[in-house]
Design an enzyme around this catalytic site. Structure first.
Site, PDB file in Angstrom:
ATOM      1  N   GLU A 441       5.867   6.908   1.363  1.00 31.06           N
ATOM      2  CA  GLU A 441       7.045   6.041   1.125  1.00 31.06           C
ATOM      3  C   GLU A 441       6.917   4.773   2.119  1.00 31.06           C
ATOM      4  O   GLU A 441       7.971   4.376   2.688  1.00 31.06           O
ATOM      5  CB  GLU A 441       8.244   6.733   1.581  1.00 31.06           C
ATOM      6  CG  GLU A 441       9.067   7.386   0.426  1.00 31.06           C
ATOM      7  CD  GLU A 441       8.874   6.600  -1.077  1.00 31.06           C
ATOM      8  OE1 GLU A 441       9.243   5.458  -0.833  1.00 31.06           O
ATOM      9  OE2 GLU A 441       8.308   7.433  -1.863  1.00 31.06           O
TER      10      GLU A 441
HETATM   11  C1  LIG Z   1       0.807  14.059   0.685  1.00 26.81           C
HETATM   12  C2  LIG Z   1       1.084  12.644  -0.196  1.00 26.81           C
HETATM   13  C3  LIG Z   1       1.908  12.382  -1.118  1.00 26.81           C
HETATM   14  C4  LIG Z   1       2.247  11.164  -1.422  1.00 26.81           C
HETATM   15  N1  LIG Z   1       3.115  11.210  -2.717  1.00 26.81           N
HETATM   16  C5  LIG Z   1       3.021   9.835  -3.387  1.00 26.81           C
HETATM   17  C6  LIG Z   1       3.820   9.672  -4.462  1.00 26.81           C
HETATM   18  O1  LIG Z   1       4.666  10.701  -5.079  1.00 26.81           O
HETATM   19  N2  LIG Z   1       3.762   8.562  -5.161  1.00 26.81           N
HETATM   20  C7  LIG Z   1       2.862   7.421  -4.846  1.00 26.81           C
HETATM   21  O2  LIG Z   1       2.826   6.537  -5.534  1.00 26.81           O
HETATM   22  N3  LIG Z   1       2.398   7.574  -3.717  1.00 26.81           N
HETATM   23  C8  LIG Z   1       2.244   8.829  -2.712  1.00 26.81           C
HETATM   24  N4  LIG Z   1       1.406   8.865  -1.847  1.00 26.81           N
HETATM   25  C9  LIG Z   1       0.949   7.887  -1.318  1.00 26.81           C
HETATM   26  C10 LIG Z   1       1.548   6.943  -0.023  1.00 26.81           C
HETATM   27  O3  LIG Z   1       2.801   6.467  -0.391  1.00 26.81           O
HETATM   28  C11 LIG Z   1       0.349   6.053   0.548  1.00 26.81           C
HETATM   29  O4  LIG Z   1      -0.658   6.838   0.967  1.00 26.81           O
HETATM   30  C12 LIG Z   1       0.975   5.176   1.602  1.00 26.81           C
HETATM   31  O5  LIG Z   1       1.888   4.341   1.140  1.00 26.81           O
HETATM   32  C13 LIG Z   1      -0.079   4.544   2.407  1.00 26.81           C
HETATM   33  O6  LIG Z   1      -0.961   3.955   1.479  1.00 26.81           O
HETATM   34  P1  LIG Z   1      -2.422   4.205   1.753  1.00 26.81           P
HETATM   35  O7  LIG Z   1      -2.853   5.388   1.747  1.00 26.81           O
HETATM   36  O8  LIG Z   1      -3.393   3.449   0.556  1.00 26.81           O
HETATM   37  O9  LIG Z   1      -3.072   3.271   2.915  1.00 26.81           O
HETATM   38  P2  LIG Z   1      -3.199   1.661   3.430  1.00 26.81           P
HETATM   39  O10 LIG Z   1      -2.238   1.017   2.549  1.00 26.81           O
HETATM   40  O11 LIG Z   1      -4.620   1.620   3.163  1.00 26.81           O
HETATM   41  O12 LIG Z   1      -2.591   1.700   5.010  1.00 26.81           O
HETATM   42  C14 LIG Z   1      -3.625   2.108   5.834  1.00 26.81           C
HETATM   43  C15 LIG Z   1      -3.035   1.907   7.196  1.00 26.81           C
HETATM   44  O13 LIG Z   1      -2.900   0.387   7.486  1.00 26.81           O
HETATM   45  C16 LIG Z   1      -1.580  -0.034   7.729  1.00 26.81           C
HETATM   46  N5  LIG Z   1      -1.143  -1.426   6.844  1.00 26.81           N
HETATM   47  C17 LIG Z   1      -2.016  -1.729   5.624  1.00 26.81           C
HETATM   48  N6  LIG Z   1      -1.124  -2.831   5.280  1.00 26.81           N
HETATM   49  C18 LIG Z   1      -0.600  -3.384   6.357  1.00 26.81           C
HETATM   50  C19 LIG Z   1       0.203  -4.458   6.835  1.00 26.81           C
HETATM   51  N7  LIG Z   1       0.385  -5.489   5.699  1.00 26.81           N
HETATM   52  N8  LIG Z   1       0.678  -4.518   8.017  1.00 26.81           N
HETATM   53  C20 LIG Z   1       0.432  -3.550   8.807  1.00 26.81           C
HETATM   54  N9  LIG Z   1      -0.095  -2.712   8.676  1.00 26.81           N
HETATM   55  C21 LIG Z   1      -0.645  -2.175   7.434  1.00 26.81           C
HETATM   56  C22 LIG Z   1      -0.558   0.997   7.332  1.00 26.81           C
HETATM   57  O14 LIG Z   1       0.260   1.148   7.919  1.00 26.81           O
HETATM   58  C23 LIG Z   1      -1.514   2.325   7.447  1.00 26.81           C
HETATM   59  O15 LIG Z   1      -1.478   2.859   8.677  1.00 26.81           O
HETATM   60  C24 LIG Z   1       1.516  10.258  -1.376  1.00 26.81           C
HETATM   61  C25 LIG Z   1       0.356  10.311   0.051  1.00 26.81           C
HETATM   62  C26 LIG Z   1       0.374  11.621   0.415  1.00 26.81           C
HETATM   63  C27 LIG Z   1      -0.705  11.834   1.276  1.00 26.81           C
END
Ligand SMILES: Cc1cc2nc3c(=O)[nH]c(=O)nc-3n(C[C@H](O)[C@H](O)[C@H](O)COP(=O)(O)OP(=O)(O)OC[C@H]3O[C@@H](n4cnc5c(N)ncnc54)[C@H](O)[C@@H]3O)c2cc1C
Length: 598
Positions: A441
């Protein structure tokens, strides 16, 4: 085996004595929620969570979900029946529009039930939780036909809902998303793409799954301005509402992950799946935000819930485990040692979790009531003020309650010593389950950026000024209350820290945005601490009034409230000074090294 008892008395104290829920009787649905009804509803909810959901928590974690070679996914034993019981109890449609079969009761009561269910079994609670979020988006942005088609079945628990944003190359930065939508010429679209990490994307609990999917219509602008929202049922739906053949939607695999094993996290493949636009073209993020905001509050509640269940188990263990003697002499001389709850360091740990949980519960309900006002009030100014606060506080709730909720699960685990590290006791599950709430989220670092980068300055800072005025007004109105003075002094100091931090951003972040980015997480926690401090001040005032009025047998609980309020003010709230110091240090040292130097 772990224990859980839903904190119904504490919830009722908040609803009745602190926030005076009867004051909201002019809002639709609230008049039906008389004190007796609320008590009965929460009592029923507590029973379901304690007797049905909680016993499946450990077994669900051990068993997990399984994807079979034909693409079916099975959930842990008992989940399907528990979901039937949850739906039959009317919990999925508790706050939903009666026109579609909901009960129309306050959303606030739904938030309470969410806490109990998430504490009892977080992995399970996500199944109905996602359905409720998807219903909220359809209710606000869906067409009448979409509402009639989907909402009644979802409310009944026959169909579930999911949210599909994330793709392999795009999580936080949704502007990069590639899933495409091609018009079929009949008003529907063919959706093609791969979504990852989709919670409850496939399961054996409901007969159909209604996916809300973000995709880009062919030729749409790049970035977030070209994203649209679609409703895509897993199985086609006949004109009579019957569930037909698969609609080109399949689960490619499920993730093996750290926690919430009972909730299937799926890779979802859409291969020309038939979908229908929800809301306007290219306004998909706007429509999805209804679901995301509701989900963020839901995730905040997960943080509180894991903190609460971990605390309850740590307390039970601390009363039983015999090690060492009290510093002031043996408390239970007949036993070989005293229970560890006699040790000040154990007390410090338990008190710090308790002081957080009780204030966090108040913080959730305060904002849940604002959500009800924002969505149900007939008074435009009242709606606007509530919406301002909710917008400001949503990232704070999500970020702070999940960061601290996880820390508290670890603290509670520490109370078990080595036994906390062993799977059998069940306490390590709370740590593993709580961890995801900081990530999904919108990762917490991104919540902090949303707060500082967007919410703080929005409409000339109207929302934060409203908060300053409210807390400042409370401090002024109660300045002569001798009994409250030891609590209000520290709150005044911390409010000052918050105001200085906001001012520092105004003077130092506009010209240098890195100053905002480097201080954002500290600001989120600073605002969270002041909010929790304000909740304690309000709770202490209500507890005092209840004691003066005779307290109806609640004197011991109310006295404990006053002690816990003092603990928070003395030992947790002073952390605001550290956050302020970090914020005003700016971004220099944070950003000075080149990427190669790491
Ligand atoms: C168990 C689980 C359930 C999930 N359920 C859903 C679901 O139902 N539906 C869905 O759509 N998604 C879902 N997700 C996905 C989840 O919402 C994303 O993993 C999350 O939003 C982070 O995206 P990412 O993993 O691509 O990380 P990234 O976006 O690659 O981020 C990596 C790190 O970089 C930081 N970062 C990135 N951009 C910035 C910025 N501009 N400024 C500061 N810091 C930044 C982040 O804080 C994070 O620490 C789920 C994930 C998991 C693991």
């Amino acid at each position: 085996m772990p224990v859980y008892k839903a904190p119904v008395e504490d919830t009722l104290f908040l609803l009745n004595d602190v926030f005076g829920i009867e004051r909201y009787n002019n809002l639709p649905g609230f008049a039906d929620a008389s004190a007796d009804v609320v008590e009965a509803v929460l009592g029923e909810g507590a029973k379901l969570c304690e007797e049905v959901l909680q016993p499946l928590n450990h077994s669900g974690d051990q068993e997990g979900c399984v994807r079979h070679s034909d693409g079916r996914v099975t959930t842990p034993k008992g989940f399907k029946e528990a979901h039937e019981a949850y739906a039959a109890g009317g919990w999925i449609g508790l706050a939903m529009d009666p026109e579609y079969g909901g009960q129309g009761l306050p959303y606030t009561l739904g938030a309470v039930m969410n806490e109990y269910a998430s504490a009892a079994n977080m992995a399970f609670a996500m199944y109905p939780g996602l359905t409720m979020g998807a219903m909220a988006a359809l209710h606000v942005h869906g067409s009448d036909e979409q509402k009639r088609t989907y909402l009644p079945k979802m409310i009944e628990g026959k169909w579930s809902g999911t949210m599909n944003l994330t793709e392999p190359h795009c999580g936080t930065d949704l502007g990069l998303l590639k899933t495409k939508a091609v018009p079929n010429g009949d008003g529907s679209y063919g959706i093609t793409g791969t979504k990852i990490f989709i919670s409850a994307g496939e399961q054996d609990i409901t007969e159909n799954i209604i996916h809300l999917v973000l995709a880009r219509i062919e030729g749409a602008p790049a970035g977030t301005k070209g994203i649209s929202l679609f409703v895509v049922p897993r199985n086609k739906i006949g004109a009579d509402g019957s569930v037909g053949a698969n609609n080109g939607v399949s689960c490619g695999s499920i993730e093996h992950k750290m926690g919430i094993h009972g909730n299937a996290t799926c890779v979802m493949n859409y291969e020309g799946a038939q979908g229908w636009l929800v809301g306007a073209e290219n306004k998909g993020l706007n429509a999805m935000f209804v679901m995301m905001n509701e989900a963020r509050l839901g995730v905040a509640i997960q943080g509180l819930a894991q903190s609460e269940v971990a605390y309850q188990n740590a307390v039970a263990y601390a009363k039983e485990r015999l090690q060492g003697r009290a510093l002031t002499g043996a408390k239970e001389p007949a036993k070989p040692a005293d229970p560890i709850i006699v040790h000040p360091d154990v007390r410090r740990t338990l008190m710090s979790i308790r002081a957080f949980n009780e204030a966090a519960r108040a913080f959730v309900l305060w904002n849940a009531l604002k959500s009800d006002v924002a969505h149900r009030s007939g008074d435009a100014a009242e709606r606007q003020a509530a919406d301002d606060q909710l917008g400001l506080m949503t990232p704070v709730l999500k970020g702070v309650l999940t960061d601290v909720g996880f820390d508290n699960a670890v603290k509670a685990q520490q109370m078990f010593g080595g036994h906390g590290y062993i799977a059998e006791t069940g306490v390590e599950q709370f740590v593993r389950d709580a961890r995801i709430a900081m990530i999904y989220e919108g990762a917490n670092g991104v919540q902090a950026m949303d707060l500082v980068g967007r919410k703080l300055g929005r409409d000339g800072g109207r929302a934060i000024m409203g908060f300053f005025n409210e807390v400042g007004g409370f401090l002024k109105d109660n300045a002569e209350d001798e009994a409250l003075k030891p609590l209000l002094g520290p709150l005044q100091v911390s409010l000052g820290h918050l105001q200085q931090a906001a001012m520092w951003f105004m003077n130092n972040a506009l010209a240098r945005p890195d100053n905002a980015g480097a201080g954002a997480t500290d600001f989120m926690h600073l605002l969270g601490l002041v909010s929790l401090g304000y909740m304690w001040a309000k709770m202490a005032k209500a507890a005092q009034e209840k004691l003066k009025a005779g307290a109806d047998g609640a004197a011991e609980r109310m006295n404990a409230k006053l002690v816990t309020a003092r603990f928070f003010m003395e030992r947790t709230l002073p952390e605001t000074a550290v956050h302020l110091a970090r914020i005003t240090a700016g971004a220099d040292t944070t950003m000075a090294l080149s990427a190669e130097q790491f």
